[in-house]
Design an enzyme around this catalytic site. Structure first.
Site, mmCIF file in Angstrom:
data_model
loop_
_atom_site.group_PDB
_atom_site.id
_atom_site.type_symbol
_atom_site.label_atom_id
_atom_site.label_comp_id
_atom_site.label_asym_id
_atom_site.label_seq_id
_atom_site.Cartn_x
_atom_site.Cartn_y
_atom_site.Cartn_z
ATOM 1 N N TYR A 151 -73.448 50.934 -83.312
ATOM 2 C CA TYR A 151 -73.314 49.927 -84.368
ATOM 3 C C TYR A 151 -74.252 48.755 -84.112
ATOM 4 O O TYR A 151 -74.950 48.283 -85.025
ATOM 5 C CB TYR A 151 -71.863 49.461 -84.424
ATOM 6 N N LYS A 155 -77.409 46.634 -86.268
ATOM 7 C CA LYS A 155 -77.416 45.206 -86.530
ATOM 8 C C LYS A 155 -78.597 44.519 -85.851
ATOM 9 O O LYS A 155 -79.123 43.510 -86.355
ATOM 10 C CB LYS A 155 -76.092 44.582 -86.083
#
Length: 251
Positions: A151, A155
């Protein structure tokens, strides 16, 4: 060109709940008109009573959805001033347990959609000579977190894209910034723990304790920061990454 809040037109992705819904509400409270985008079939019902909101139901990783959203803003409201790339997918899982499909899904929603919507929007903003793009990154893109490497990679990509795009669009008076929130009180964490309520509550307490302020953020706090970064009050801010994390990254 300087545009007042009352006349601005905004696209918000991931608008059906959490930060997205709070962001739509915050912009509407300021008088801005909004194109709300989400894959949720319930989206039109959420905003059916508000003539200042147009809805687009679709997958944000689909180029046609990005183009349709821009067209809805320009054709329906006459201009396009702000893009909020908020739609995202979360994964809390060690890399060694992460499948290729999970990796691809993360990048499709978190990275590909940001590129597609930013590109389609920037074409209009460059022609206008003004605009603001706000990307929702995460502290996971700034610091390492257990179970969030995949994840966090998406980002981190959002942060790098923000900085590069800000330099490219600066000559056209188009600003690009990112927010890097800590944990937010939305369904992200709940979805990651499944139906185990005890695990969810325990994890929530642990996450809150990791923030020096001792709590997680409210969606409205993130929405307020988005509105600020897109406003004339932030006219000299571009290429910035603003942590909204209760002090997490200051430790």
């Amino acid at each position: 060109m300087t545009t007042t809040a009352d006349s601005r037109v905004v696209i918000v992705t991931g608008a059906a709940g959490g930060v997205g819904a709070s962001t739509v509400a915050a912009f509407r409270d300021s008088g801005a008109r909004v194109v709300a985008v989400d894959i949720a079939a319930t989206l039109p019902d959420l905003y059916a009573a508000d003539e200042g909101v147009q809805t687009i139901v679709g997958d944000v990783s689909d180029p046609q959805v990005a183009e349709s959203s821009v067209s809805a803003a320009v054709d329906g409201f006459g201009r396009l001033d702000v893009l909020v790339n908020n739609a995202a997918k979360f994964l809390l899982k060690p890399v060694l347990e992460t499948s290729l499909q999970e990796w691809d899904d993360l990048n499709r929603i978190n990275v590909r959609s940001t590129f597609l919507f930013s590109q389609a929007t920037a074409r209009v903003m460059v022609e206008q000579g003004s605009g603001s793009i706000v990307n929702l990154a995460s502290i996971a893109g700034l610091v390492g977190s257990v179970g969030q490497a995949s994840y966090g990679a998406t980002k981190g990509s959002s942060i790098a894209f923000t900085r590069g795009l800000a330099i490219e669009l600066a000559p056209h008076n188009v600003r690009v910034n990112a927010l890097a929130p800590g944990a937010i009180n939305t369904n992200f964490v709940r979805d990651a723990t499944g139906d185990d309520l005890d695990s969810y509550n325990t994890l929530l307490e642990q996450i809150a304790a990791m923030h020096p302020l001792g709590r997680i953020a409210r969606p409205s706090e993130i929405a307020d920061a988005i509105v600020y970064l897109s406003s004339d009050a932030a006219a000299f801010i571009t290429g910035a990454v603003l942590p909204i994390d209760g002090g997490w990254t200051a430790q």
